[in-house]
Design an enzyme around this catalytic site. Structure first.
Site, PDB file in Angstrom:
ATOM      1  N   GLN A  87       0.809  -1.216   0.000  1.00  0.00           N
ATOM      2  CA  GLN A  87       0.000   0.000   0.000  1.00  0.00           C
ATOM      3  C   GLN A  87       0.846   1.271   0.000  1.00  0.00           C
ATOM      4  O   GLN A  87       0.307   2.369  -0.010  1.00  0.00           O
ATOM      5  CB  GLN A  87      -0.924  -0.012   1.224  1.00  0.00           C
ATOM      6  CG  GLN A  87      -1.918  -1.153   1.215  1.00  0.00           C
ATOM      7  CD  GLN A  87      -2.662  -1.305   2.535  1.00  0.00           C
ATOM      8  OE1 GLN A  87      -2.408  -0.589   3.501  1.00  0.00           O
ATOM      9  NE2 GLN A  87      -3.580  -2.250   2.593  1.00  0.00           N
ATOM     10  N   HIS A 150      -0.868  -0.254   5.743  1.00  0.00           N
ATOM     11  CA  HIS A 150      -1.291   0.795   6.669  1.00  0.00           C
ATOM     12  C   HIS A 150      -0.234   1.885   6.872  1.00  0.00           C
ATOM     13  O   HIS A 150       0.180   2.173   7.985  1.00  0.00           O
ATOM     14  CB  HIS A 150      -1.675   0.169   8.016  1.00  0.00           C
ATOM     15  CG  HIS A 150      -2.820  -0.785   7.936  1.00  0.00           C
ATOM     16  ND1 HIS A 150      -3.342  -1.415   9.046  1.00  0.00           N
ATOM     17  CD2 HIS A 150      -3.542  -1.250   6.881  1.00  0.00           C
ATOM     18  CE1 HIS A 150      -4.341  -2.212   8.679  1.00  0.00           C
ATOM     19  NE2 HIS A 150      -4.462  -2.128   7.362  1.00  0.00           N
ATOM     20  N   GLU A 242     -14.434   4.631  10.489  1.00  0.00           N
ATOM     21  CA  GLU A 242     -14.848   5.713  11.380  1.00  0.00           C
ATOM     22  C   GLU A 242     -14.559   7.094  10.800  1.00  0.00           C
ATOM     23  O   GLU A 242     -13.542   7.308  10.148  1.00  0.00           O
ATOM     24  CB  GLU A 242     -14.090   5.620  12.708  1.00  0.00           C
ATOM     25  CG  GLU A 242     -14.377   4.386  13.522  1.00  0.00           C
ATOM     26  CD  GLU A 242     -13.637   4.385  14.847  1.00  0.00           C
ATOM     27  OE1 GLU A 242     -13.857   3.445  15.633  1.00  0.00           O
ATOM     28  OE2 GLU A 242     -12.837   5.327  15.103  1.00  0.00           O
ATOM     29  N   TYR A 252      -8.301   7.353  20.245  1.00  0.00           N
ATOM     30  CA  TYR A 252      -9.451   6.943  19.431  1.00  0.00           C
ATOM     31  C   TYR A 252      -9.722   5.441  19.468  1.00  0.00           C
ATOM     32  O   TYR A 252     -10.562   4.945  18.728  1.00  0.00           O
ATOM     33  CB  TYR A 252      -9.298   7.496  18.008  1.00  0.00           C
ATOM     34  CG  TYR A 252      -9.514   8.990  18.063  1.00  0.00           C
ATOM     35  CD1 TYR A 252     -10.777   9.544  17.905  1.00  0.00           C
ATOM     36  CD2 TYR A 252      -8.469   9.845  18.411  1.00  0.00           C
ATOM     37  CE1 TYR A 252     -10.996  10.901  18.043  1.00  0.00           C
ATOM     38  CE2 TYR A 252      -8.670  11.209  18.550  1.00  0.00           C
ATOM     39  CZ  TYR A 252      -9.939  11.727  18.369  1.00  0.00           C
ATOM     40  OH  TYR A 252     -10.162  13.080  18.538  1.00  0.00           O
ATOM     41  N   TYR A 263     -11.310 -10.059  10.662  1.00  0.00           N
ATOM     42  CA  TYR A 263     -11.760 -10.714   9.445  1.00  0.00           C
ATOM     43  C   TYR A 263     -12.169 -12.158   9.694  1.00  0.00           C
ATOM     44  O   TYR A 263     -12.956 -12.727   8.939  1.00  0.00           O
ATOM     45  CB  TYR A 263     -10.681 -10.622   8.362  1.00  0.00           C
ATOM     46  CG  TYR A 263     -10.488  -9.203   7.875  1.00  0.00           C
ATOM     47  CD1 TYR A 263     -11.429  -8.604   7.041  1.00  0.00           C
ATOM     48  CD2 TYR A 263      -9.389  -8.453   8.273  1.00  0.00           C
ATOM     49  CE1 TYR A 263     -11.278  -7.303   6.615  1.00  0.00           C
ATOM     50  CE2 TYR A 263      -9.230  -7.145   7.844  1.00  0.00           C
ATOM     51  CZ  TYR A 263     -10.169  -6.575   7.018  1.00  0.00           C
ATOM     52  OH  TYR A 263     -10.020  -5.264   6.598  1.00  0.00           O
TER      53      TYR A 263
END
Length: 369
Positions: A87, A150, A242, A252, A263
């Site tokens: 990513q 990520h 979110e 958070y 998953y």
């Protein structure tokens, strides 16, 4: 490999009075909207920003940087070197408010560094004809970790000129609860990449002093509203994407609380709420895989003033959220809205979006514009 890019100039579509536009039209709550393709044949467009002359600078994740104008699309030489792993790659771009005088642009990207791969913030100067970057400086480098998941990594300029950058948890959820490590946080830096002295953890021993908020999984959208309040949108696991108002020093919750599940179907952490941990303003279940985020001024569509627009990578639409409490009120969907990676408001109030699925950049404007 040489890539072919094309530009469609919106003004050319109206050369002859009375000739109908070939652009597709999307019916919305604010009326009919024209969708004009501004560039095509893009390879995973990730982020873009507007230069003072109205032209666009756009990143492709594999490491290429493009300038898009009414003269066409051209490659900008000297783009920062990236580790295009998983990513990661060349990710967000920020055109700061003082660009006209400094010529400085800023990027987030993944770089190979000690220990693996980490998100970095890099600044550079763009020459006057938009063809070359120079004077590159690494303003911040997150520690390297293994894997290609990520990285975050949106970049925005705050009202006070500080930089805010999102870091994902890099696939190791526990890091998001450790303020001694940067992954899973939103950072606040000075324009030169230094620690802002009033950051919440700047004076706490062993804490990462750049951290502004933490407990994030993988925030890929970031925006300020007109009041100066910072908002972020982040990926959940299976469910639990979110939208959050971001406050100084706040936690958070990831992975202690979540509205999603693993998953495998297993419960995440301790449930959906815990004292001292922030609750989202809105969450999606199932996940939409949210990406770019924009809070609209209302310039072209007054009925949308203050609304939040977020791209969906999974379900191929742009979500419009409105109200207090915030709720999703509309889905802008068309053949052009495939895997939306970024959404921005142009200086004239039109809404532009980068479609990874279509490999294209589009402009939305009123049909009668």
């Amino acid at each position: 490999m040489i890539k072919s890019h094309t530009l469609v100039i919106a003004s050319l579509l109206n050369l002859f009075s009375g000739v109908a536009s070939a652009d597709p039209v999307l019916q919305t709550s604010a009326g009919a909207i024209r969708i004009t393709q501004m560039a095509a044949n893009l390879d995973v467009p990730w982020g873009f920003g507007f230069l003072p002359d109205g032209s666009v600078i756009l990143t492709e994740r594999d490491g290429e940087l493009l300038h898009i104008s009414d003269s066409g699309t051209q490659k900008i030489k000297g783009a920062p070197r990236v580790a295009a792993k998983g990513q990661g790659g060349l990710l967000d771009v920020l055109v700061p408010r003082d660009f006209a005088t400094t010529r400085e642009v800023l990027f987030t990207l993944s770089r190979r560094t000690r220990g693996g791969y980490g998100t970095a913030v890099v600044s550079a100067r763009l020459n006057a004809d938009h063809t070359q970057l120079s004077n590159q400086r690494v303003l911040y480098q997150a520690p390297g970790t293994a894997g290609g998941r990520h990285f975050g990594s949106r970049l925005r300029e705050g009202p006070d000129g500080h930089l805010f950058v999102t870091l994902g948890d890099r696939g190791d959820a526990a890091q998001a609860q450790n303020i001694g490590l940067p992954p899973g946080s939103i950072l606040r830096l000075t324009r030169s990449g230094q620690v802002a002295s009033d950051n919440p953890f700047a004076k706490i021993p062993d804490a990462v002093p750049h951290i502004w908020s933490f407990g994030h999984r993988n925030p890929q959208g970031l925006a300020f509203d007109p009041s100066g309040q910072l908002w972020a949108v982040e990926h959940g696991a299976k469910g639990g994407d979110e939208i959050n108002q971001i406050h100084k020093g706040a936690n958070y919750g990831w992975p202690v609380i979540s509205y999603g599940t693993h998953y495998s179907g297993a419960t995440i952490g301790e449930g959906v709420a815990k004292s001292g941990l922030e609750q989202p303003e809105w969450y999606w279940d199932p996940s939409i895989a949210p990406s770019g985020m924009m809070i609209y001024s209302g310039k072209m569509w007054p009925s949308w003033t203050g609304d939040v627009f977020i791209g969906s990578l999974k379900f191929d639409y742009i979500a419009r959220l409105s109200g207090t409490p915030l709720i999703e009120v509309e889905q802008l969907t068309s053949p052009q809205t495939g895997r939306i990676r970024d959404v921005r408001e142009a200086p004239d109030g039109s809404i532009w979006f980068a479609s990874e699925g279509q490999g294209a950049l589009y402009r939305m404007s009123p049909e009668t514009d």
